[in-house]
Write a protein that holds these residues in place. Structure first.
Motif, PDB file in Angstrom:
ATOM      1  N   UNK A  70      -3.219  15.022  13.032  1.00  0.00           N
ATOM      2  CA  UNK A  70      -2.989  15.657  11.736  1.00  0.00           C
ATOM      3  C   UNK A  70      -3.913  16.858  11.568  1.00  0.00           C
ATOM      4  N   UNK A  71      -5.145  16.713  12.008  1.00  0.00           N
ATOM      5  CA  UNK A  71      -6.113  17.805  11.884  1.00  0.00           C
ATOM      6  C   UNK A  71      -5.876  18.908  12.907  1.00  0.00           C
ATOM      7  N   UNK A  72      -5.365  18.551  14.074  1.00  0.00           N
ATOM      8  CA  UNK A  72      -5.124  19.544  15.122  1.00  0.00           C
ATOM      9  C   UNK A  72      -3.963  20.477  14.798  1.00  0.00           C
ATOM     10  N   UNK A  73      -2.973  19.984  14.073  1.00  0.00           N
ATOM     11  CA  UNK A  73      -1.730  20.718  13.842  1.00  0.00           C
ATOM     12  C   UNK A  73      -1.993  22.056  13.164  1.00  0.00           C
ATOM     13  N   UNK A  74      -1.484  23.114  13.771  1.00  0.00           N
ATOM     14  CA  UNK A  74      -1.599  24.450  13.186  1.00  0.00           C
ATOM     15  C   UNK A  74      -2.961  25.101  13.330  1.00  0.00           C
ATOM     16  N   UNK A  75      -3.793  24.589  14.213  1.00  0.00           N
ATOM     17  CA  UNK A  75      -5.132  25.162  14.392  1.00  0.00           C
ATOM     18  C   UNK A  75      -5.041  26.568  14.976  1.00  0.00           C
ATOM     19  N   UNK A  76      -5.927  27.435  14.544  1.00  0.00           N
ATOM     20  CA  UNK A  76      -6.025  28.772  15.118  1.00  0.00           C
ATOM     21  C   UNK A  76      -7.074  28.809  16.223  1.00  0.00           C
ATOM     22  N   UNK A  77      -8.027  27.913  16.148  1.00  0.00           N
ATOM     23  CA  UNK A  77      -9.070  27.820  17.171  1.00  0.00           C
ATOM     24  C   UNK A  77      -9.345  26.353  17.427  1.00  0.00           C
ATOM     25  N   UNK A  78      -9.608  26.049  18.681  1.00  0.00           N
ATOM     26  CA  UNK A  78      -9.968  24.691  19.066  1.00  0.00           C
ATOM     27  C   UNK A  78     -11.330  24.769  19.747  1.00  0.00           C
ATOM     28  N   UNK A  79     -12.258  23.991  19.232  1.00  0.00           N
ATOM     29  CA  UNK A  79     -13.614  23.944  19.775  1.00  0.00           C
ATOM     30  C   UNK A  79     -13.817  22.553  20.364  1.00  0.00           C
ATOM     31  N   UNK A  80     -13.991  22.499  21.664  1.00  0.00           N
ATOM     32  CA  UNK A  80     -14.238  21.240  22.362  1.00  0.00           C
ATOM     33  C   UNK A  80     -15.734  21.198  22.674  1.00  0.00           C
ATOM     34  N   UNK A  81     -16.413  20.185  22.159  1.00  0.00           N
ATOM     35  CA  UNK A  81     -17.866  20.088  22.292  1.00  0.00           C
ATOM     36  C   UNK A  81     -18.230  18.919  23.200  1.00  0.00           C
ATOM     37  N   UNK A  82     -19.167  19.159  24.104  1.00  0.00           N
ATOM     38  CA  UNK A  82     -19.672  18.103  24.973  1.00  0.00           C
ATOM     39  C   UNK A  82     -21.195  18.175  25.018  1.00  0.00           C
ATOM     40  N   UNK A  96      -9.572  15.739  25.637  1.00  0.00           N
ATOM     41  CA  UNK A  96      -9.652  16.157  24.239  1.00  0.00           C
ATOM     42  C   UNK A  96      -8.819  17.414  24.012  1.00  0.00           C
ATOM     43  N   UNK A  97      -8.892  18.347  24.965  1.00  0.00           N
ATOM     44  CA  UNK A  97      -8.095  19.564  24.844  1.00  0.00           C
ATOM     45  C   UNK A  97      -6.600  19.245  24.929  1.00  0.00           C
ATOM     46  N   UNK A  98      -6.224  18.394  25.866  1.00  0.00           N
ATOM     47  CA  UNK A  98      -4.807  18.017  25.997  1.00  0.00           C
ATOM     48  C   UNK A  98      -4.291  17.401  24.697  1.00  0.00           C
ATOM     49  N   UNK A  99      -5.093  16.552  24.077  1.00  0.00           N
ATOM     50  CA  UNK A  99      -4.697  15.939  22.800  1.00  0.00           C
ATOM     51  C   UNK A  99      -4.492  17.007  21.726  1.00  0.00           C
ATOM     52  N   UNK A 100      -5.394  17.969  21.657  1.00  0.00           N
ATOM     53  CA  UNK A 100      -5.300  19.022  20.643  1.00  0.00           C
ATOM     54  C   UNK A 100      -4.110  19.938  20.899  1.00  0.00           C
ATOM     55  N   UNK A 101      -3.800  20.183  22.172  1.00  0.00           N
ATOM     56  CA  UNK A 101      -2.696  21.090  22.480  1.00  0.00           C
ATOM     57  C   UNK A 101      -1.325  20.452  22.306  1.00  0.00           C
ATOM     58  N   UNK A 102      -1.270  19.135  22.143  1.00  0.00           N
ATOM     59  CA  UNK A 102       0.017  18.490  21.853  1.00  0.00           C
ATOM     60  C   UNK A 102       0.563  18.966  20.515  1.00  0.00           C
ATOM     61  N   UNK A 103      -0.321  19.377  19.637  1.00  0.00           N
ATOM     62  CA  UNK A 103       0.059  19.798  18.290  1.00  0.00           C
ATOM     63  C   UNK A 103       0.058  21.313  18.103  1.00  0.00           C
ATOM     64  N   UNK A 104      -0.246  22.064  19.162  1.00  0.00           N
ATOM     65  CA  UNK A 104      -0.382  23.509  19.032  1.00  0.00           C
ATOM     66  C   UNK A 104       0.173  24.220  20.260  1.00  0.00           C
ATOM     67  N   UNK A 105       0.643  25.433  20.050  1.00  0.00           N
ATOM     68  CA  UNK A 105       1.096  26.279  21.146  1.00  0.00           C
ATOM     69  C   UNK A 105      -0.148  26.884  21.795  1.00  0.00           C
ATOM     70  N   UNK A 106      -0.384  26.598  23.088  1.00  0.00           N
ATOM     71  CA  UNK A 106      -1.597  27.095  23.748  1.00  0.00           C
ATOM     72  C   UNK A 106      -1.763  28.615  23.677  1.00  0.00           C
ATOM     73  N   UNK A 107      -0.657  29.343  23.590  1.00  0.00           N
ATOM     74  CA  UNK A 107      -0.776  30.804  23.540  1.00  0.00           C
ATOM     75  C   UNK A 107      -1.181  31.306  22.156  1.00  0.00           C
ATOM     76  N   UNK A 108      -1.185  30.416  21.152  1.00  0.00           N
ATOM     77  CA  UNK A 108      -1.517  30.832  19.788  1.00  0.00           C
ATOM     78  C   UNK A 108      -2.857  30.307  19.294  1.00  0.00           C
ATOM     79  N   UNK A 109      -3.655  29.694  20.166  1.00  0.00           N
ATOM     80  CA  UNK A 109      -4.969  29.208  19.741  1.00  0.00           C
ATOM     81  C   UNK A 109      -6.056  29.850  20.593  1.00  0.00           C
ATOM     82  N   UNK A 110      -7.200  29.980  19.991  1.00  0.00           N
ATOM     83  CA  UNK A 110      -8.378  30.489  20.689  1.00  0.00           C
ATOM     84  C   UNK A 110      -9.193  29.262  21.087  1.00  0.00           C
TER      85      UNK A 110
END
Length: 179
Positions: A70-82, A96-110
Motif C-alpha cells: 500500500x505504501x509502495x504504490x505510486x512512489x516517485x522514489x524508492x530508498x532501500x536501506x541496509x 526489498x527492491x523487487x517487492x517495491x517494484x511490484x507496485x511501481x513502474x521501474x522507469x518512473x521511480x528514482x
C-alpha cells in the motif's frame, strides 16, 4: 498569494548537492530553482508553490509485508536501506527492491541504495562493504549513499538529493501532461 509560513533560512537549498561517486546523475544541471525545505513539516515550497514530500518506512520487517505494498504504490522514489556492518542486510536489498517494484513502474521511480551506520565501521571494513554495495547499486541502477545517523554524515545531502530529484521528476511529469 502565499498563505504558508516562510521556510527558515537554514532549510533553503541554495545549491543542489552533487551525486555521490559511481552513480548515474539524472539531475538536469540547467534547471534552477530555489527550494525551501522543512523536513519536520514534510513541506516544500518551490517558487511559492507548495510541494509535499511523504516518507514511508516499512522497516523491511516481515510483519509489515502485508501492508507495505500500500505504501509502495505510486512512489516517485524508492530508498532501500541496509546496515553497512551486516552483509546479510545488503543481500536482502534485492528482495526489498523487487517487492517495491511490484507496485511501481521501474522507469518512473528514482532508486537509492543507502548504507547506514557507517560510523560503526572501520575504514577497512567499510571499504570492503562499499565495493559490494556499489555492485548492487549498479545492478539496481540506483544511486549509492553511505550515511551515519549518529554523526549526521551525508544525511542532509542525501535527503536534499531525494527532494531535488523527486521535485524535478514531478515538474517534468507535469510539463509533459500539459503539452
Amino acid at each position: 498569494m502565499n498563505v504558508l509560513a516562510p521556510v527558515r533560512r537554514d532549510r533553503v537549498i541554495a545549491e543542489l548537492p552533487a551525486p555521490p561517486r559511481f552513480c548515474k546523475d539524472t539531475f538536469d544541471k540547467n534547471y534552477k530553482a530555489t527550494i525551501g525545505v522543512d523536513f519536520e513539516m514534510e513541506r516544500f515550497e518551490v517558487l511559492g508553490v507548495p510541494f509535499s514530500l511523504q516518507l514511508w518506512d516499512t522497516a523491511g520487517q516481515e510483519r509489515f509485508k502485508c501492508i507495505a505494498s500500500t505504501y509502495y504504490r505510486g512512489a516517485q522514489a524508492i530508498v532501500i536501506v541496509f546496515d553497512v556492518n551486516d552483509v546479510g542486510s545488503l543481500e536482502h536489498t534485492r528482495q526489498w527492491l523487487a517487492d517495491a517494484l511490484k507496485e511501481n513502474d521501474p522507469s518512473n521511480v528514482i532508486l537509492f541504495l543507502v548504507g547506514s551506520k557507517k560510523d560503526l565501521s572501520t575504514p577497512a571494513q567499510y571499504s570492503l562493504m562499499e565495493k559490494d554495495a556499489l555492485k548492487v547499486a549498479q545492478e539496481m541502477q540506483a544511486e549509492y549513499w553511505a550515511v551515519s545517523s549518529l554523526t549526521g554524515e551525508n544525511v542532509r545531502d542525501f535527503f536534499f538529493r531525494v527532494a531535488a530529484l523527486t521535485f524535478e521528476s514531478s515538474v517534468l511529469a507535469e510539463l509533459e501532461r500539459g503539452s
